[in-house]
Design an enzyme around this catalytic site. Structure first.
Site, short mmCIF file in Angstrom:
data_model
loop_
_atom_site.label_atom_id
_atom_site.label_comp_id
_atom_site.label_asym_id
_atom_site.label_seq_id
_atom_site.Cartn_x
_atom_site.Cartn_y
_atom_site.Cartn_z
N GLU A 1 0.89 -1.17 0.00
CA GLU A 1 0.00 0.00 0.00
C GLU A 1 0.92 1.21 0.00
O GLU A 1 1.73 1.36 0.91
CB GLU A 1 -0.86 -0.06 1.26
CG GLU A 1 -2.02 0.89 1.20
CD GLU A 1 -2.19 1.56 2.52
OE1 GLU A 1 -2.50 0.88 3.50
OE2 GLU A 1 -1.98 2.78 2.57
N CYS B 1 -2.75 7.47 5.12
CA CYS B 1 -2.79 7.11 3.69
C CYS B 1 -4.10 7.59 3.05
O CYS B 1 -4.20 7.69 1.84
CB CYS B 1 -2.62 5.62 3.52
SG CYS B 1 -3.42 4.68 4.79
#
Ligand code: NAP
Length: 530
Positions: free
Chosen positions: A265, A302
């Site tokens: 990720e 994120c």
């Protein structure tokens, strides 16, 4: 508990022999004791050998035994009490309340995977019984279940010292799948990692799980990290961090004689679309909500809203004005590490020096070391479409507003976007038609679409998708948060014409695990597993 500065290879504490890694209090710049000496190729070899030796026994633990193991890890982490929170606070500068919440999330996550394991749906058992009389050809007896991929290397994340580190989502989902795990601790929080690592090791012992199921190593990503990913016994990788780090690991995984999946990720700017009616009717509330989401945790999420897209005009001007008013009261917050702070400043400087963007709002000036002054920039759609650098993630509390001249331009901007973890739609009833027309494009771009909320704050649950097309992640088919994360570490095996006595329990005719199988094309009624 006295921190030792040692790695954990199975049940053994082992001193490293490479450069020392030290936690650093980012709020004061003070180096913390003890030093953690990095591991070498020899330590990677030991951890991988133990993990490999543990695999076959661990993957056949009963569903309830594996569930108990995951729950025991949660209990052991909770048992660390204030010591864990205090150490994590010193190493990350994150507020205590945030870390308490993160610990709760970490333990809830482990317990969710315990429930997931016990329910057994993840085994995805499919049975196609033999049809000896079938014409023109008979059919064999075919049975499928999922088995774990094998030992998994997990890279702890800097921005989630608990929920995405030693016993975080990647570790919990891999252990749930039946995979031994070797964690490479993030150098930003070595003491927190040791505390949690020891908690996991205690759970391993208490639950009589093979010791190689868990190891914790320290060291440089480029040396020890690459050695780990390159080891033939590692069969998958979990990573959260920078795009360059993720790509380096993907490259190493692909260069192996046997390439393996890397679930990385990496980078997402999480566009927020302010639709015309919503923007007109709710300007102040939208500005408030946006600033709160942007500055949460110094923007080190994120899912931070790094891009806003809207039609230009008085409503957007009013929104920008309210954001500026609101942001000027927003204090600079300490960032996680000096490196993350310098990367943030470099990203902000690049935007400030880009003639295609102008600064529209700023937070309070940074005071102490490693503090993050929030910034909001504005650009036009035509410039955004021309300059790809305007899509770069600036990890921290910075965002770019893209002003569009028309709905067609909004569509062009969305089409131009890279893959994202999330896309947010702020809309009212009068915006539904436009939203509906954009949905097919938005679905292609992101893993999670949300209406009238903000992207920060990721629920850990069955339906969550924390994933998305590249560069948000390296594999858009999966999620790293929620129970579906277990699927990343499994693969199907089909058993053809096996005698019942040789079949694994999950596939036996009598269904002793009470699984909800797909039997001869029909989904069986729900029954509880063991
Ligand atoms: P990072 O630099 O990618 O490091 C994460 C882990 O990967 C560390 O263990 C690191 O080891 C290892 N690593 C990095 N580059 C590597 C390479 N070339 N080969 C092998 N291993 C490598 O991430 P970070 O330290 O968390 O933060 C740096 C930047 O990452 C931030 O400024 C931000 O831009 C981004 N970030 C993004 C997210 C997100 O969710 N989108 C989250 C966190 C960070 P070493 O410690 O030895 O380098």
């Amino acid at each position: 508990m006295t921190l030792t500065g040692h790695m954990l290879i199975g049940q053994h504490t082992v001193a490293g022999n490479r450069d020392a890694i030290r936690g650093l209090d980012p709020a004061t710049g003070t180096a913390l004791e003890p030093a953690y000496f990095g591991g070498s190729a020899e330590h990677v070899e030991q951890a991988c050998a133990l993990a490999w030796a543990a695999l076959d026994r661990y993957r056949e633990t009963t569903l309830s035994a594996r569930g108990e193991f995951l729950e025991r890890i949660a209990e052991e982490i909770e048992g660390l009490g204030d010591e864990l929170i205090d150490r994590a606070t010193s190493e990350t500068g994150l507020p205590r309340a945030r870390l308490l919440g993160e610990r709760a999330r970490t333990c809830q996550q482990l317990r969710m995977f315990a429930r997931t394991v016990r329910a057994g749906e993840w085994l995805d058992v499919r049975v196609d019984p033999a049809q000896p009389q079938r014409q023109p050809l008979p059919r064999s007896d075919l049975r499928q279940r999922q088995i774990p991929l094998g030992p998994v290397a997990v890279f702890g994340a800097s921005n989630f010292p608990l929920a995405f580190s030693v016993a975080g989502g990647d570790t919990a989902s891999a252990l749930a799948a039946g995979c031994p795990v070797i964690v490479k601790a993030h150098g930003a929080h070595p003491g927190t990692s040791e505390l949690v690592g020891r908690a996991v090791a205690r759970a391993v012992k208490a639950c009589d799980v093979p010791e190689g199921v868990f190891s914790l190593v320290y060291g440089s990503g480029r040396e020890l990290g690459i050695a780990l990913v390159s080891d033939r016994r590692i069969k998958a990788v979990g990573f959260t961090g920078s795009r360059s780090g993720g790509l380096a690991l993907i490259q190493a995984a692909q260069a192996r004689p046997e390439p393996i999946p890397v679930y990385a990720e990496m980078s997402s700017i999480n566009p927020v679309l302010l639709f015309p009616a919503a923007l007109h009717q709710r300007t102040p509330a939208l500005a408030e909500g946006f600033v709160a989401s942007l500055t949460l945790g110094a923007g080190q999420f994120c899912t931070n809203p790094g891009l806003v897209i809207a039609r230009q005009g008085p409503a957007l001007d009013a929104f920008v004005g309210r954001v500026a008013e609101r942001l000027q009261h927003s204090p600079a917050q300490t960032m996680l590490t000096p490196d993350i702070c310098s990367a943030y400043k470099a990203g902000v400087n690049a935007l400030a020096q880009n003639s295609r963007a102008r600064i529209a709002a700023s937070g309070q000036i940074a005071g102490g070391p490693n503090a993050c002054q929030a910034h909001v920039f504005v650009t036009d759609a035509a410039d955004f479409l021309t300059d790809h650098s305007l899509q770069a993630e600036v990890f921290g509390a910075a965002s770019l507003i893209v002003q569009c001249a028309s709905d067609a331009e909004i569509r062009q901007v969305i089409e131009h976007l890279e893959g994202q973890l999330t896309t947010t739609l702020q809309l009212d009833d009068d915006d539904l038609e436009l939203a509906r027309s954009l949905l097919p494009t938005l679905e292609r771009k992101a893993g999670r679409l949300l209406v009238n909320g903000w992207p920060t704050g990721v629920e850990v649950c069955d339906a969550m998708v924390h994933g998305g097309p590249f560069p948000a992640t390296s594999d858009a088919r999966t999620t790293s948060v929620g129970s579906a994360a277990i699927l990343r570490f499994l693969r199907p095996v089909c058993y053809q014409d096996f005698p019942d006595s040789l079949l694994p329990s999950a596939l036996k005719q009598a269904n002793p695990l009470h699984l909800r199988r797909l039997f001869d094309g029909q989904r069986e009624a729900s029954i509880h597993a063991e």
